[in-house]
Design an enzyme around this catalytic site. Structure first.
Site, PDB file in Angstrom:
ATOM      1  N   GLU A   1      70.522  47.464  65.196  1.00  0.00           N
ATOM      2  CA  GLU A   1      69.911  48.229  64.111  1.00  0.00           C
ATOM      3  C   GLU A   1      70.575  47.918  62.783  1.00  0.00           C
ATOM      4  O   GLU A   1      71.765  47.633  62.714  1.00  0.00           O
ATOM      5  CB  GLU A   1      70.021  49.724  64.407  1.00  0.00           C
ATOM      6  CG  GLU A   1      69.316  50.154  65.684  1.00  0.00           C
ATOM      7  CD  GLU A   1      69.544  51.621  66.007  1.00  0.00           C
ATOM      8  OE1 GLU A   1      69.662  52.421  65.065  1.00  0.00           O
ATOM      9  OE2 GLU A   1      69.618  51.965  67.199  1.00  0.00           O
TER      10      GLU A   1
ATOM     11  N   ASP B   1      56.688  42.170  60.591  1.00  0.00           N
ATOM     12  CA  ASP B   1      57.670  42.429  61.642  1.00  0.00           C
ATOM     13  C   ASP B   1      56.975  42.682  62.974  1.00  0.00           C
ATOM     14  O   ASP B   1      57.313  42.086  64.007  1.00  0.00           O
ATOM     15  CB  ASP B   1      58.533  43.639  61.276  1.00  0.00           C
ATOM     16  CG  ASP B   1      59.335  43.445  60.014  1.00  0.00           C
ATOM     17  OD1 ASP B   1      59.323  42.316  59.474  1.00  0.00           O
ATOM     18  OD2 ASP B   1      59.962  44.415  59.556  1.00  0.00           O
TER      19      ASP B   1
END
Length: 991
Positions: free
Chosen positions: A646, A697
């Protein structure tokens, strides 16, 4: 350097009388209460202590009655501003610090230096006021800090998430701290590299005045009654406390209840002057929020602590790890706190056996160290220069380095990158092949693969093996870390092994070219990376679904027959300080016969930031309900395991969304085209999570293929092909260590600026067109012919900035766009910027020209890059490709989306490129920041050779030498979710 003091040392009276100035941060009472313990021992040793604080006098005078204690009511910092008992307002915290400590800084320093001289201070102590250290240095007085965290660490995350324009605060605080002699570090500490020397001491805990028996007798509570103390720092007055919240026969003692607040009969108000440590020690468990004071007292008195996470409270993970390590903590979901579903948590708490046996005399030991240092018996090592000290203090601004060594107070994820590098360096292809073969054999013994193909992906075999091991969770507890064990235990009861499980896989992505130009309609080139997210889904009839105790209690409280419930376990929760589990009744997604709105869902998930992550997973269910009309009659169990880190700018969120929706769709027999699935997942992120990302994405994670670049025109999502990566070319990603977020303030403001620019260009084109038509009607059509009416009409209705060519932009519009514009000025003239996922702040000034220019030129660069990539192999080809990456990087910086870390990595690549010797057969040719910018990962292009790989590793080591942070390297590629499909598996049951 780290020093230790024997825990048996105490404070003996000094022959030399000393004057201490002790500065206390304005963040809550917890700091003041622990300062009391240190000050008490200093005064007992015969010294004068001047306490500089904003806390009420009684906090100190109730414990210390001595003329040697002097209290000066001054507030020199503000800590974290809380919107409520569990919520930190990050931007307000930064703005309050600017108001309190930055704007009046010169006056503060002048006043403090004069005051320190006036009291003839011998030594300055800070917990943990930054400017106190600088004031001491200016006054020529030595100083020491006593704390478990520092404000540079806390504010760093606030800066990156909410207030990048306040980034200088972090540098200033670290510089202030670097002036102190050393750090007296308390247990449960955060990384604090601004301090060159460290002395560790035991817990600083307030002493007890009365025994458990005495306290209960005074309160009229029998010994056999279970008691919980509700301790939220005086903030529960607005909460609706219910009699049914407690198990039968329990009693709750409430701290901080208002005089007018009426409580249920099994709740008792404590007096405002009640001595909390005595009450805690007399209770069977505590329910509250984590802070140093509550944690230290729970550990010291062996009282189990049921805690609710505070969002954006960055010292919390370190204290929480310590609680759980000593079997003293139970986490409660915020929703259950507010709904009064306390019973399962309290019952679990009283079954714990807290086992902290460490010292609790940290106050005495810290006072001894301060006394000995003040008279010259403890000397810190010589420090390096101020510039070097500052560089060590902050890893390129915001992501702080961890101190050397491992212990329970530093989570494993701080050293994960280094460990992974070591493992990859030590693991040979032969060893990896053998390990993969054994994994395959093991997993085929564990599961029947009824449908789908693992495609030889080792991470998928590993995930299947982790599923199989859930059966053995109790046998393997001893080898697990406590936080990992908690996740595994939750997952252990998640699946019914007699039913089928569906597994999907979706990779992250490396943004090779295109980046933030996606929302402006650019061509983008994206590579799916090796790291991926796996999601396992199982459907169960509500009557057969095994529920967690709190979920079961919730349904029983509603008097419901079994209804569909969603239960999610997410591995890796410690990485981002989030809860490892999430559950909800699927009926909460319905409003009558229709799904709830996306806006309502966004508010639902945002109410508990520790569980906001679940929006990425559960949000896919609502989107399927809303967009495709799917209805979910069965309960769902999901296990999410992502290797996509992340905050690194490699689309961890898209991987989670795509894998989740793919697995859920497979479990329900839905056949969704990969492109359509990506667009649905973008809706999750835009409308339910609330992050204004483009679609590239999700498209890459869903539609990508291994070792190919996905070429896509984002208008809105047109895949134009897959570009083979030539054999002589290779791409790497290098993580800067600076956390990236598309939800961050900078990404949003640049996007707003780009849409502002588009609206202005359309307005200018309309105006020119109108004037030209008027001129033509008047008989002069030369200008109209030169301009081209078709071109002006296209520009007047410009859907995407990238449909405007660079030469046309320069010729007609570049010099007419403002550099910046105030939000309210724009709104007054243009009404709106026509972006459905961002809002304009009228009071904010937005950059316009650079954000508008970037996508126009980036689209041209990407087209050029794509054409070059498929051209003849040559040195010139690689140099030109690299040059385009550099151009993109500097264009990001012009928009305000650069960062010190990514700039340093690009400079290191440039250094490698330009310092190469002619004999080198491998080299690097270019690099750029990726994705949403403001940190994250840098993409590097180079020749596919061993020499290039060696240079990447050399850059990694140089970056670590300069910053203390060892960056992750992303290399390799893997198939997107569409190419992978899904696995339908069933556990083989041993007879």
């Amino acid at each position: 350097k780290k020093m230790r003091i024997d825990e048996n040392e105490g404070v003996s009276a000094s022959s030399k009388h000393l004057v201490f100035a002790y500065y206390v941060t304005g963040h809550g009472f917890g700091h003041a209460t622990r300062v009391v313990e240190v000050v008490r021992h200093l005064i007992a040793a015969g010294h004068d202590v001047h306490v500089v604080t904003g806390a009420p006098d009684f906090v100190f005078t109730s414990e210390i009655q001595s003329p040697r204690l002097k209290i000066r009511k001054v507030l020199l910092d503000c800590g974290a501003v809380q919107a409520d008992a569990l919520t930190v307002d990050r931007l307000a915290s930064l703005e309050k610090y600017v108001e309190t400590a930055v704007v009046p800084r010169a006056d503060i320093l002048k006043t403090e230096v004069e005051w320190l001289h006036s009291i003839k201070a011998d030594f300055v102590v800070s917990d943990v006021v930054p400017v106190a250290c600088r004031a001491a240095a200016d006054a020529g007085i030595r100083s020491v800090c006593v704390t478990n965290f520092s404000w540079d660490f806390i504010y760093a995350e606030y800066v990156m998430a909410a207030g990048y324009h306040h980034r200088s605060i972090v540098w200033q605080i670290a510089e202030d701290y670097s002036h102190c002699e050393f750090l007296i570090r308390l247990p449960g500490y955060c990384p604090m590299p601004a301090f060159r020397d460290v002395i560790d001491v035991p817990l600083v805990v307030r002493r007890l005045h009365k025994t458990r028996k005495e306290v209960r007798k005074e309160l009229g509570i029998a010994e056999d009654v279970n008691v919980v103390i509700l301790n939220f720092g005086g903030q529960p007055s607005g909460w609706n406390l219910k009699e049914t919240s407690l198990p039968t026969g329990w009693l709750c003692l409430v701290c901080g209840a208002s005089e007018t607040q009426e409580l249920p009969p099994n709740f008792v108000k404590l007096a405002k002057d009640a001595y909390t440590p005595d009450i805690i020690a007399a209770s069977d468990c505590m329910l509250g929020k984590i802070g140093y004071g509550t944690v230290s007292e729970a550990l010291s008195y062996k009282v189990p602590f049921v805690f609710v996470r505070r969002d954006y409270f960055n010292e919390e993970p370190f204290l929480r790890n310590m609680l759980e390590f000593y079997q003293c903590g139970v986490e409660m979901i915020r929703r259950d706190l507010l709904m009064g579903q306390w019973k399962p948590y309290l019952e679990r708490a009283v079954s714990l056996k807290p086992c902290y046996e460490g010292g609790i005399n940290g106050g005495e030991i810290a006072a001894h160290i301060l006394q000995e240092t003040a008279i010259g018996r403890h000397c810190a090592s010589d420090k390096l220069s101020g510039a070097r000290r500052l560089r060590d203090a902050i890893i390129l601004g915001y992501q702080l380095q961890r101190v050397p060594g491992r212990d329970i107070a530093i989570p494993e994820w701080y050293s994960r990158a280094e460990n992974e590098l070591g493992q990859s360096a030590e693991s040979s292809p032969t060893v990896q092949a053998n390990e993969n073969n054994s994994l395959v054999e093991s997993c085929t013994d564990d599961f029947d693969i009824l449908q789908g193909d693992v495609q030889g992906l080792s991470d998928t075999w590993t995930f299947l093996k982790s599923l199989a091991m859930l059966d053995d969770i109790h046998d393997s507890e001893k080898g697990m870390e406590k936080k990992t064990m908690r996740e595994r235990k939750a997952a252990g009861g998640l699946f019914n092994w007699e039913e089928e499980i569906f597994v999907a896989r979706a990779p992250g992505r490396l943004d090779v070219m295109g980046g933030i130009a996606d929302y402006s309609g650019s061509l983008v080139l994206q590579m799916p990376i090796r790291e991926a997210c796996h999601v396992a889904v199982q459907r169960n009839h509500p009557g057969k679904h095994r529920l967690w105790k709190h979920a079961q209690a919730r349904q029983q409280a509603k008097g419901q027959v079994p209804t569909p419930v969603l239960q999610i376990v997410s591995y890796g929760s410690e990485i981002s300080n989030r809860a490892p589990t999430f559950d909800m009744d699927l009926s909460d997604f319905m409003d009558g016969d229709e799904p709830i709105s996306y806006e309502k869902a966004r508010k639902f998930f945002a109410q508990d930031p520790a569980q906001k992550w679940a929006a990425y997973v559960a949000g896919t269910i609502l989107v399927l309900m809303t967009e495709l009309g799917v209805r979910f009659e069965d309960s769902l169990s999901l296990l999410v395991s992502s290797a996509v880190p992340e905050g690194k700018g490699v689309s961890s969120s898209a991987a989670v969304e795509v894998a989740s929706m793919s697995a859920i769709a497979a479990a329900h027999g839905l056949s969704i085209d990969p492109r359509d699935l990506a667009i649905l997942c973008q809706k999750v992120e835009n409308h339910i999570v609330g992050a204004p990302c483009g679609v590239m994405d999700q498209m890459t994670s869903s539609c990508g293929e291994a070792n190919k670049l996905l070429a896509m025109i984002c208008q809105p999502a047109e895949v134009v092909g897959l570009v083979e990566i030539p054999n002589h070319v290779r791409f790497w990603g290098i993580d800067s260590g600076i956390r990236h977020s598309v939800g961050g303030a900078d990404y949003r403001s640049v996007r707003v600026g780009a849409y502002m620019g588009r609206k202005m260009i359309k307005s200018m084109a309309s105006s020119i067109l109108s004037q030209s038509v008027s001129s033509a009607n008047g008989g002069n059509s030369d200008e109209l012919e030169d301009e081209g009416i078709d071109l002006l009409e296209m520009e007047a209705s410009l859907d995407y900035l990238c449909n405007l060519s660079p030469h046309r932009y320069e010729a007609r519009y570049a010099d007419k766009l403002p550099d910046t514009m105030l939000g309210q000025t724009f709104l007054k003239e243009y009404l709106d910027h026509d972006d459905p996922v961002t809002l304009i702040d009228p009071k904010r000034s937005y950059s316009v020209r650079a954000p508008a220019r970037h996508p126009i030129y980036e689209n041209f660069r990407v087209k050029t890059f794509k054409a070059l990539l498929t051209s003849a192999t040559s040195e010139e080809q690689l140099t030109a490709l690299g040059g385009l990456l550099y151009q993109c990087h500097y264009s990001y910086s012009a928009c305000g989306l650069g960062s010190d870390g990514t700039n340093r990595l690009v400079q290191l690549v440039q250094g490698m490129q330009h310092n190469k010797s002619k004999s080198d057969d491998g080299t690097l040719y270019g690099a750029k920041i990726t994705g949403g910018g403001s940190g994250g990962t840098v993409c590097v292009i180079g020749r596919n050779s061993l020499r290039s790989s060696q240079q990447i590793l050399e850059i990694q080591q140089r970056y670590k030498a300069a910053t203390g942070y060892l960056p992750l390297i992303f290399e390799g590629s893997s198939p997107g979710a569409g190419k992978f499909g899904y696995l339908r598996i069933r556990r083989r049951i041993s007879l």
